[in-house]
Design an enzyme around this catalytic site. Sequence first.
Site, PDB file in Angstrom:
ATOM      1  N   VAL A   1       6.064 -39.670  59.620  1.00 21.72           N
ATOM      2  CA  VAL A   1       4.392 -39.149  59.558  1.00 21.72           C
ATOM      3  C   VAL A   1       4.514 -38.406  59.024  1.00 21.72           C
ATOM      4  O   VAL A   1       2.911 -37.421  58.591  1.00 21.72           O
ATOM      5  CB  VAL A   1       3.569 -39.363  59.852  1.00 21.72           C
ATOM      6  CG1 VAL A   1       2.193 -40.291  60.492  1.00 21.72           C
ATOM      7  CG2 VAL A   1       4.388 -41.508  60.783  1.00 21.72           C
TER       8      VAL A   1
ATOM      9  N   CYS B   1      -2.128 -30.948  67.912  1.00 28.56           N
ATOM     10  CA  CYS B   1      -0.883 -30.731  67.505  1.00 28.56           C
ATOM     11  C   CYS B   1      -0.806 -30.202  66.149  1.00 28.56           C
ATOM     12  O   CYS B   1      -1.018 -30.555  65.530  1.00 28.56           O
ATOM     13  CB  CYS B   1       0.050 -32.203  68.333  1.00 28.56           C
ATOM     14  SG  CYS B   1      -0.294 -32.347  69.944  1.00 28.56           S
TER      15      CYS B   1
ATOM     16  N   LYS C   1      -7.080 -42.075  74.075  1.00 28.52           N
ATOM     17  CA  LYS C   1      -7.173 -41.170  73.229  1.00 28.52           C
ATOM     18  C   LYS C   1      -6.967 -41.249  71.869  1.00 28.52           C
ATOM     19  O   LYS C   1      -8.490 -40.667  70.699  1.00 28.52           O
ATOM     20  CB  LYS C   1      -5.899 -40.029  73.846  1.00 28.52           C
ATOM     21  CG  LYS C   1      -5.912 -39.002  72.387  1.00 28.52           C
ATOM     22  CD  LYS C   1      -4.967 -38.319  72.623  1.00 28.52           C
ATOM     23  CE  LYS C   1      -4.631 -36.436  72.171  1.00 28.52           C
ATOM     24  NZ  LYS C   1      -4.533 -36.706  70.323  1.00 28.52           N
ATOM     25  N   ASN C   2      -6.284 -42.114  71.056  1.00 25.13           N
ATOM     26  CA  ASN C   2      -6.892 -42.237  69.424  1.00 25.13           C
ATOM     27  C   ASN C   2      -8.336 -42.896  69.250  1.00 25.13           C
ATOM     28  O   ASN C   2      -8.284 -43.501  68.286  1.00 25.13           O
ATOM     29  CB  ASN C   2      -5.786 -42.460  69.283  1.00 25.13           C
ATOM     30  CG  ASN C   2      -4.521 -41.262  68.724  1.00 25.13           C
ATOM     31  OD1 ASN C   2      -5.218 -40.358  69.391  1.00 25.13           O
ATOM     32  ND2 ASN C   2      -3.213 -41.405  68.945  1.00 25.13           N
TER      33      ASN C   2
ATOM     34  N   ARG D   1      -9.336 -32.834  66.715  1.00 23.36           N
ATOM     35  CA  ARG D   1      -9.421 -33.162  65.585  1.00 23.36           C
ATOM     36  C   ARG D   1     -10.161 -33.963  65.448  1.00 23.36           C
ATOM     37  O   ARG D   1     -10.863 -34.508  64.589  1.00 23.36           O
ATOM     38  CB  ARG D   1      -7.947 -33.868  64.981  1.00 23.36           C
ATOM     39  CG  ARG D   1      -6.823 -33.097  65.041  1.00 23.36           C
ATOM     40  CD  ARG D   1      -5.748 -33.769  64.191  1.00 23.36           C
ATOM     41  NE  ARG D   1      -5.921 -33.213  62.878  1.00 23.36           N
ATOM     42  CZ  ARG D   1      -6.264 -32.220  61.992  1.00 23.36           C
ATOM     43  NH1 ARG D   1      -5.231 -31.323  63.250  1.00 23.36           N
ATOM     44  NH2 ARG D   1      -6.086 -32.148  60.821  1.00 23.36           N
TER      45      ARG D   1
END
Length: 440
Positions: free
Chosen positions: A333, A121, A23-24, A97
């Site tokens: 993070v 998110c 997904k990233n 995003r």
Amino acid sequence: MAKLLTIQGGKPLQGEVHVRGAKNLVPKAMVASLLGSEPSQLRNVPEIKDVEIVTNLLTIHGVKVDRDSTGGTMTLDPRETYSAEHSEIDAYAGDSRIPILFCGPLMHKNGEAFIPDLGGCRIGDRPIDYHLEVLRNFGAVVDKQPNGIHISAPKGLRGAKLELPYPSVGATEQVLLTAVLAEGITELKNAAVEPEIHDLIAILQQMGAIITVYTDRTIRIEGVARLSGFKHRAIPDRNESASWASAALVTQGDIYVRGAAQRDLTAFLNIYRKIGGEFEVDEEGMRFWHAGGPLKPLVLETDVHPGFMTDWQQPMVVALTQAHGVSIVHETVYENRFGFTNALKRMGAGIQLHRECLGSNPCRFGQRNFLHSAVISGPAELKGADIDIPDLRGGFSHLIAALAAAGTSNVTGIEIISRGYEHFIDKIAGLGADIAISER
Ligand SMILES: CC(=O)N[C@H]1[C@@H](OP(=O)(O)OP(=O)(O)OC[C@H]2O[C@@H](n3ccc(=O)[nH]c3=O)[C@H](O)[C@@H]2O)O[C@H](CO)[C@@H](O)[C@@H]1O
Ligand SMILES: C=C(OP(=O)(O)O)C(=O)O
């Protein structure tokens, strides 16, 4: 109508799941295709919501996106790209995003871009100040508007000397996607070096980009005048793999994850083994299981790569609720990534959140008012509960807890999980879980 997932917990998950492209990475590879003068081909593409959103955004900008129905092969033809209408772009506000990464490619293609408000998110403020700062350094002019930003490059985009305040994944990708066609040389210090970044660099290099990665988080990009297309197989989703591994551990099950790659899971596997999980590796994937005996508590800090990734934290917290003793998790993070623990507490988990840094990793949140450290006391007897999914990883960790818990859980908001987990309901059912889906 919204879906309700009912889970009768307590059955070990056993069997096989197939994990496809990350997904990233996949949506970003799709954005990279915009930079080419020729079509690109991307393989191992999963059917997830973020891919659908980016497909639609590319399509309204004139990119022809086709994919075969089963094999996950996508072709992207950017030869007739144009500026989309604002009203069409607005429809994607708050969804993902990825739109922020359209800035560089669209400025190179059309001289300007309109970027809708971002989604993703809600795990902290998630500002885009680093993105806008690097884009301004390339020569872009940013105009904030009520429902997004307009960005243009009236004098073109030129390479720049840049340094990120923190190794942000998205801002590093922003620099890569802008610098490859900018005039001259770009040097980025304090860059993110996640595996998905390296995969994006491999894609851009195939297209004709010249990019050098140094060992000290510096990336140097020599701008070129033209890029062609790419043919690439996306790296597997290491976050989905880690989630299934955690599900095997917490439910005392045994799951073979076809497609999982050990190389990108090193930090996760160290922790997995310490807590009491086992794994083995073959050419096609990885098998994960509970090694037997009580799970062991541990101290864990999330970090940028090559550290323990923040997206692995939530399923691992569920596993730590089953460990015999006290564990500590320091999230460094994101400032607000423990919201999902509220539901776990209602299910019977012993979790306390603290504002202090309970760890030694340098962290930006210690002196501020953020509950970013967790103390977990186990083992807890988890009981089924009503759960409304708050975000992607927290949501999947709720499913894991419900699958291990005694009794029934009623889960709403599961649509959020399909942003990053392909066919997860079918996969859970295929692993032997007792679940039912209804409309409400
Ligand atoms: C689609 C995608 O790939 N998402 C991943 C990506 O998110 P994403 O790329 O959004 O995450 P970043 O690495 O940019 O964020 C890391 C930290 O930097 C901060 N920051 C970031 C940009 C900025 O302009 N200003 C700023 O302050 C963020 O608030 C956060 O505290 O990397 C995260 C960290 O590995 C993962 O959890 C997400 O799953
Ligand atoms: C935080 C995540 O994703 P995003 O950046 O897309 O919100 C995630 O994948 O866990």
